[in-house]
Design a protein around this motif. Structure first.
Motif, PDB file in Angstrom:
ATOM      1  N   ALA A   8     -35.778  11.001  12.308  1.00  0.00           N
ATOM      2  CA  ALA A   8     -36.699  12.139  12.356  1.00  0.00           C
ATOM      3  C   ALA A   8     -36.410  13.384  13.191  1.00  0.00           C
ATOM      4  N   TYR A   9     -35.109  12.857  13.879  1.00  0.00           N
ATOM      5  CA  TYR A   9     -34.666  13.951  15.094  1.00  0.00           C
ATOM      6  C   TYR A   9     -33.070  14.143  15.097  1.00  0.00           C
ATOM      7  N   ALA A  10     -32.633  13.916  13.873  1.00  0.00           N
ATOM      8  CA  ALA A  10     -30.992  13.703  13.924  1.00  0.00           C
ATOM      9  C   ALA A  10     -30.665  15.025  13.502  1.00  0.00           C
ATOM     10  N   HIS A  11     -29.467  15.081  13.893  1.00  0.00           N
ATOM     11  CA  HIS A  11     -28.702  16.534  13.608  1.00  0.00           C
ATOM     12  C   HIS A  11     -28.475  16.526  12.236  1.00  0.00           C
ATOM     13  N   PRO A  12     -28.672  17.941  11.871  1.00  0.00           N
ATOM     14  CA  PRO A  12     -28.481  18.244  10.274  1.00  0.00           C
ATOM     15  C   PRO A  12     -26.947  18.700   9.795  1.00  0.00           C
ATOM     16  N   TYR A  13     -26.147  17.698  10.356  1.00  0.00           N
ATOM     17  CA  TYR A  13     -24.729  17.865  10.103  1.00  0.00           C
ATOM     18  C   TYR A  13     -23.938  16.593  10.451  1.00  0.00           C
ATOM     19  N   ALA A  14     -22.826  16.499   9.776  1.00  0.00           N
ATOM     20  CA  ALA A  14     -21.905  15.293  10.075  1.00  0.00           C
ATOM     21  C   ALA A  14     -21.033  15.873  11.195  1.00  0.00           C
ATOM     22  N   PHE A  15     -20.630  14.926  12.291  1.00  0.00           N
ATOM     23  CA  PHE A  15     -20.009  15.259  13.515  1.00  0.00           C
ATOM     24  C   PHE A  15     -18.627  15.508  13.117  1.00  0.00           C
ATOM     25  N   ASP A  16     -18.471  16.746  13.847  1.00  0.00           N
ATOM     26  CA  ASP A  16     -16.770  16.982  13.939  1.00  0.00           C
ATOM     27  C   ASP A  16     -16.054  15.831  14.730  1.00  0.00           C
ATOM     28  N   THR A  17     -15.151  15.599  14.339  1.00  0.00           N
ATOM     29  CA  THR A  17     -14.360  14.255  14.805  1.00  0.00           C
ATOM     30  C   THR A  17     -14.083  14.462  16.222  1.00  0.00           C
ATOM     31  N   ARG A  18     -13.814  15.743  16.593  1.00  0.00           N
ATOM     32  CA  ARG A  18     -13.325  16.171  17.904  1.00  0.00           C
ATOM     33  C   ARG A  18     -14.677  15.744  19.005  1.00  0.00           C
ATOM     34  N   PHE A  19     -15.837  15.787  18.434  1.00  0.00           N
ATOM     35  CA  PHE A  19     -16.976  15.939  19.240  1.00  0.00           C
ATOM     36  C   PHE A  19     -17.823  14.734  18.994  1.00  0.00           C
ATOM     37  N   SER A  49     -27.028  29.335  25.077  1.00  0.00           N
ATOM     38  CA  SER A  49     -25.966  29.564  24.063  1.00  0.00           C
ATOM     39  C   SER A  49     -25.242  28.215  24.137  1.00  0.00           C
ATOM     40  N   HIS A  50     -25.322  27.280  24.971  1.00  0.00           N
ATOM     41  CA  HIS A  50     -24.561  26.041  24.785  1.00  0.00           C
ATOM     42  C   HIS A  50     -25.235  25.352  23.644  1.00  0.00           C
ATOM     43  N   MET A  51     -26.462  25.167  23.426  1.00  0.00           N
ATOM     44  CA  MET A  51     -27.277  24.568  22.482  1.00  0.00           C
ATOM     45  C   MET A  51     -26.930  25.151  21.149  1.00  0.00           C
ATOM     46  N   LYS A  52     -26.818  26.382  20.776  1.00  0.00           N
ATOM     47  CA  LYS A  52     -26.556  27.127  19.911  1.00  0.00           C
ATOM     48  C   LYS A  52     -24.972  27.016  19.316  1.00  0.00           C
ATOM     49  N   SER A  53     -24.083  27.041  20.325  1.00  0.00           N
ATOM     50  CA  SER A  53     -22.621  26.648  19.945  1.00  0.00           C
ATOM     51  C   SER A  53     -22.398  25.337  19.479  1.00  0.00           C
ATOM     52  N   ALA A  54     -22.958  24.380  20.355  1.00  0.00           N
ATOM     53  CA  ALA A  54     -22.795  23.051  19.979  1.00  0.00           C
ATOM     54  C   ALA A  54     -23.377  22.544  18.758  1.00  0.00           C
ATOM     55  N   HIS A  55     -24.293  23.504  18.187  1.00  0.00           N
ATOM     56  CA  HIS A  55     -24.752  23.384  16.830  1.00  0.00           C
ATOM     57  C   HIS A  55     -23.757  23.884  15.729  1.00  0.00           C
ATOM     58  N   ASP A  56     -23.306  24.858  15.943  1.00  0.00           N
ATOM     59  CA  ASP A  56     -22.090  25.681  15.253  1.00  0.00           C
ATOM     60  C   ASP A  56     -21.019  24.800  15.070  1.00  0.00           C
ATOM     61  N   LEU A  57     -20.687  24.184  16.128  1.00  0.00           N
ATOM     62  CA  LEU A  57     -19.440  23.415  16.295  1.00  0.00           C
ATOM     63  C   LEU A  57     -19.558  21.773  15.960  1.00  0.00           C
ATOM     64  N   LYS A  58     -20.839  21.505  15.384  1.00  0.00           N
ATOM     65  CA  LYS A  58     -21.361  19.985  14.907  1.00  0.00           C
ATOM     66  C   LYS A  58     -20.864  19.173  15.892  1.00  0.00           C
ATOM     67  N   GLN A  59     -21.468  19.266  17.271  1.00  0.00           N
ATOM     68  CA  GLN A  59     -21.293  18.474  18.469  1.00  0.00           C
ATOM     69  C   GLN A  59     -22.331  17.319  18.195  1.00  0.00           C
ATOM     70  N   ASN A  60     -22.041  16.112  18.482  1.00  0.00           N
ATOM     71  CA  ASN A  60     -23.101  15.057  18.689  1.00  0.00           C
ATOM     72  C   ASN A  60     -23.715  15.158  20.333  1.00  0.00           C
ATOM     73  N   LEU A  61     -24.446  16.373  20.387  1.00  0.00           N
ATOM     74  CA  LEU A  61     -25.111  16.710  21.652  1.00  0.00           C
ATOM     75  C   LEU A  61     -26.624  16.847  21.540  1.00  0.00           C
ATOM     76  N   ILE A  62     -27.530  16.570  22.218  1.00  0.00           N
ATOM     77  CA  ILE A  62     -29.001  16.963  22.359  1.00  0.00           C
ATOM     78  C   ILE A  62     -29.389  17.595  23.648  1.00  0.00           C
ATOM     79  N   GLY A  63     -30.368  18.316  23.651  1.00  0.00           N
ATOM     80  CA  GLY A  63     -30.896  19.026  24.851  1.00  0.00           C
ATOM     81  C   GLY A  63     -32.093  18.372  25.238  1.00  0.00           C
TER      82      GLY A  63
END
Length: 548
Positions: A8-19, A49-63
């Motif tokens: 229910a809270y998952a990221h809407p993308y597959a993670f970039d392998t770097r992140f 800005s960190h939360m938005k760029s983490a989304h754009d770069l498909k990072q495995n991060l939450i806030g």
């Protein structure tokens, strides 16, 4: 525990392998959108800005942050137009109640914490969670913990840090989520290390999990409290004082929150190259702290840069740049007319000072030489317009007096305005509508500063003392205007004289007498601020240098 978020809270993308390494980012404030008032200033702008760029770069991060019932405050005016903080309840229909409710101990009493979810699709962020004590089952004293960001009552402010820290760590357990990295954005959430020590049992296991970003050399940003005061508030998550002293290395009664974070993390970072040097020197005396590197702050260009200005930049079209800039100035000047009853001219050089009002930022610096400031303001041959905006801390009487002083001074000049309501929307408008972005901090005391980055993205030239991020960007006369570092014995006097000299002898003549060169300088500034000071670079660097 699971490494994956519940569906229910998952990221809407597959993670970039770097992140792919999982991380959770704890921050007391996030500036995500004008509609969500969970921030006070620069720290929140940076976190958003960190939360938005983490989304754009498909990072495995939450806030993880706090849901403030009254936000920071609404900046209003009294009947005499002096500044008035207003605390008004905020409602957000777009936040979803997770249904997760749990208790933490504060001042030896159980307090309920509820959690709300910001869907990544709402504002283009990573999944984010906001905690509140304003929920059923709590008495008034417990509810008010999450009323006002940075409450002026020291005990309530510590309790707020506990909800973010202990509450945030426990929330992840309630979620069934075990991230690799716990990232503390400032030391507000440092109480989480004690919760995790109780859980993991070893100091080394805690250090392996934690990283820490220090944002300021300012005393107020590196809080200290009496250790017994904190213990009485249950700050150490049930840990006995002897054990707390042992793992933090704090043997006296002064608990330094930043020092504890440095000793219980495996990596720390400052937020600019200069700030890294200052921080390593500042903490040079401390034993057993982790390494302090630096990751220079930056901002989410896609959120801040005007699309038409950006098109003109990409084409190198100076005429289109000038035309769009004057149109944006016209839009800002409607706000000026509405608030101040003054009609500004888009053809006149417009300087803006806008950020949090604080003593070391010296908002009134250029007005202190009254005779020269008056002469510049009344010069018909090289006209100028000045705008100030920004929120003082609501209990900082000195900063409020400075704000009010500037407002009353503006009565003398039809070309000077002081605006209220400095939040995301007005900030963007001021950056789009300014020709020059004025920055006047005492050198070494502005860890990074980020407002000038987004001003530069919007065709505004930085005019600054040599501090923070500008040390990594600015080349005087080529992409900005930078004054020499003043001597200690007459710091303010030298800065005032140097800045007014530069304004009269370089900036104004360039704008009016060599307009093509002005816009060439603007274009250089826009081109050079773009990639490095875009938060996409910053969030990638956190994975490379800090989450390692």
């Amino acid at each position: 525990m699971a490494k994956k978020l519940p569906a229910a809270y998952a990221h809407p993308y597959a993670f970039d392998t770097r992140f792919k390494k999982s991380a959770v980012y704890f921050s007391m404030e996030f500036a995500i959108d004008q509609a969500l008032k969970t921030y006070s200033g620069g720290l929140g702008f940076l976190a958003g800005s960190h939360m938005k760029s983490a989304h754009d770069l498909k990072q495995n991060l939450i806030g993880v942050g706090m849901l403030w019932k009254f936000g920071y405050y609404d900046q209003m005016r009294n009947a005499d137009n002096s500044m008035m903080p207003q605390f008004r309840e905020k409602m957000y229909s777009f936040l979803k109640d997770t249904g997760i409710r749990f208790q933490i101990t504060i001042a030896n009493k159980p307090v309920w914490v509820a959690a709300y979810f910001l869907d990544p699709t709402t504002f283009g962020t990573v999944p984010m969670f906001f905690l509140t004590t304003d929920t059923d089952g709590n008495d008034t004293w417990a509810r008010q913990i999450s009323y006002r960001l940075y409450d002026s009552d020291p005990a309530i402010k510590v309790m707020q840090c506990m909800v973010l820290g202990i509450g945030g760590a426990k929330f992840l357990d309630e979620l069934g989520y075990d991230p690799d990295i716990y990232h503390l954005n400032e030391a507000h959430a440092v109480s989480s290390v004690f919760y995790m020590y109780q859980k993991l049992g070893k100091k080394e296991a805690v250090q392996k999990k934690f990283v820490f970003t220090t944002h300021t050399p300012e005393e107020a940003g590196n809080e200290k409290h009496d250790i017994h005061f904190l213990n009485d508030l249950s700050f150490f998550a049930g840990l006995k004082l002897d054990e707390t002293r042992k793992i933090t290395g704090i043997s006296d009664n002064v608990f330094n929150h930043s020092l504890a974070a440095l000793r219980l993390s495996h990596q720390a970072n400052a937020v600019s190259k200069l700030h890294g040097e200052v921080s390593r020197q500042m903490w040079g005396w401390a034993k057993d702290i982790c390494d302090i590197t630096h990751v220079t702050n930056s901002q989410h260009k896609a959120s801040w840069a005007d699309a038409d200005l950006e098109k003109a930049r990409e084409k190198g079209d100076l005429k289109a740049l000038e035309k769009r800039k004057k149109a944006l100035k016209g839009q800002l000047f409607k706000t000026v007319a509405d608030q101040a009853g003054k009609l500004f001219d888009p053809n006149v050089l417009t300087i803006v000072w806008a950020r949090r009002f604080a003593g070391y930022k010296r908002p009134d610096l250029l007005t202190r030489d009254q005779e020269r400031f008056d002469r510049i303001m009344r010069n018909k041959d090289l006209p100028i317009q000045f705008i100030w905006a920004g929120k003082p801390y609501p209990k900082d009487e000195g900063a409020i007096q400075t704000f009010n002083h500037l407002y009353y001074l503006s009565h003398l000049y039809p070309n000077m305005a002081v605006l209220t309501g400095y939040e995301l929307a007005l900030s963007k408008q001021l950056k789009e509508g300014s020709d020059v972005w004025l920055n006047t901090p005492v050198v070494t005391r502005e860890a990074s500063g980020t407002s000038g980055m987004t001003a530069a993205m919007n065709a505004s030239l930085n005019f600054s003392t040599y501090d923070g991020w500008v040390c990594e960007f600015s080349r005087h006369g080529e992409n900005s205007f930078i004054v020499p570092v003043a001597s200690d014995h007459n710091r303010d006097g030298e800065d005032i004289s140097n800045m007014l000299d530069m304004l009269e002898n370089e900036i104004l003549p360039l704008y009016y007498q060599r307009p093509k060169d002005w816009y060439k300088t603007v274009l250089t500034s826009m081109n050079e601020v773009g990639d490095f000071f875009n938060s996409d670079r910053m969030v990638a660097e956190y994975y490379e240098k800090v989450y390692k």
